[in-house]
Design an enzyme around this catalytic site. Structure first.
Site, mmCIF file in Angstrom:
data_model
loop_
_atom_site.group_PDB
_atom_site.id
_atom_site.type_symbol
_atom_site.label_atom_id
_atom_site.label_comp_id
_atom_site.label_asym_id
_atom_site.label_seq_id
_atom_site.Cartn_x
_atom_site.Cartn_y
_atom_site.Cartn_z
ATOM 1 N N HIS A 40 4.980 -12.827 -0.918
ATOM 2 C CA HIS A 40 3.620 -13.389 -0.934
ATOM 3 C C HIS A 40 3.268 -13.963 0.440
ATOM 4 C CE1 HIS A 40 2.734 -12.935 -5.147
ATOM 5 N NE2 HIS A 40 3.679 -13.759 -5.560
ATOM 6 N N HIS B 292 10.646 -12.977 -3.808
ATOM 7 C CA HIS B 292 9.331 -12.842 -4.438
ATOM 8 C C HIS B 292 8.299 -13.683 -3.681
ATOM 9 C CE1 HIS B 292 6.664 -12.628 -8.148
ATOM 10 N NE2 HIS B 292 6.149 -13.682 -7.508
ATOM 11 N N GLU B 293 8.640 -14.948 -3.443
ATOM 12 C CA GLU B 293 7.704 -15.838 -2.766
ATOM 13 C C GLU B 293 7.573 -15.502 -1.278
ATOM 14 O OE1 GLU B 293 5.877 -17.451 -4.574
ATOM 15 O OE2 GLU B 293 7.030 -17.409 -6.420
#
Length: 266
Positions: free
Chosen positions: A62, A58-59
């Site tokens: 980003h 998820h990170e």
């Protein structure tokens, strides 16, 4: 290109992440084969490790999107190595999301990577950076649920199906909650570039409390029931029965004992 200013070391996969993947694989195998004497412990370790893997991805989404949008600092900060120890706040990034899972069976990634927004030009790029994280959870949910709606798990060990169903539930909840237009969550980050300066100034003081507000709201019984009714409806549409995800949750919380309905006889 922006990636030219990042060294190979900045993008090399961290041994920490490889270790988490190894724990996921070993405990997944133990759950599948029934090797573990206590299946609940194996399910707990498997789901927790897989959940942390999804947090890292998820990170990473980003950070990688930010890199290609102009923020070359993400490489220097170690965000491209998938190492959760490089995140800005270990408590919010890893510990708190795991606590959310243990306490309420919901997936909610915390803030982890700091993007230097001043380096990025264009509202669409800002929105895409924010959307990249929860879109990763959508992809992870699709991977977890695909074996169910493809009927690829027919005859598979029931404990493993329970664990995978609960992991799918976590990914669906993470995607939906993160897309909420609440300050501090990714959904607000998608909308923020399109808001007026005055609105952003008014909302800014509430950003640190957005996550706590959502979590507190989910403790309201009527809101909690409506939320999980929606989650179960989505999972059913993807071929995952309510009973499987519920049994996965109870196996995960093995210290409370497993309901008789979820016990698999040897």
């Amino acid at each position: 290109m922006t990636t030219a200013t990042t060294s190979c070391g900045d993008r090399r996969v961290s041994p920490v992440f490889v270790g988490i993947l190894a724990v996921t694989a070993v405990t997944g195998w133990a759950t599948w084969t029934g090797f573990a004497e206590q299946p609940g412990v194996a399910v707990f370790l498997f789901v927790t490790a897989a959940w942390i893997v999804s947090l890292c991805l998820h990170e990473y989404a980003h950070a990688r999107t930010a890199l290609h949008s102009g923020d070359i600092s993400v490489g220097e900060k170690g965000y491209l190595t998938l190492n959760p120890l490089k995140y800005t706040h270990a408590l919010l990034s890893i510990v708190l999301p795991v606590v959310f899972v243990i306490m309420g069976g919901i997936g909610l990634p915390g803030g982890a990577v700091f993007i230097e927004r001043g380096r990025i030009r264009g509202r669409w790029r800002h929105s895409l950076i924010s959307a990249a994280g929860p879109l990763t959870n959508v992809l992870f949910a699709a991977v977890c649920t695909a074996p169910f709606w493809l009927h690829a798990l027919d005859g598979a060990p029931r404990h493993f199906r329970y664990a995978l169903a609960f992991l799918a539930l976590l990914q669906v909840t993470a995607a939906i909650l993160n897309f909420l237009p609440v300050p501090g969550l990714d959904g607000y980050g998608v909308l923020e570039p399109w808001l007026s300066y005055g609105v952003k100034r008014q909302v800014e003081p509430f950003a640190p409390f957005g996550l706590l507000f959502v979590f507190a709201l989910l403790w309201v019984p009527s809101v909690n029931h409506a939320f999980f009714d929606m989650i179960y409806a989505i999972l059913r549409a993807l071929g995952v029965s309510d009973g499987f995800s519920d049994c996965g949750y109870w196996l995960y919380r093995f210290w409370n004992g497993t309901p008789e309905l979820c016990v698999v006889s040897s």
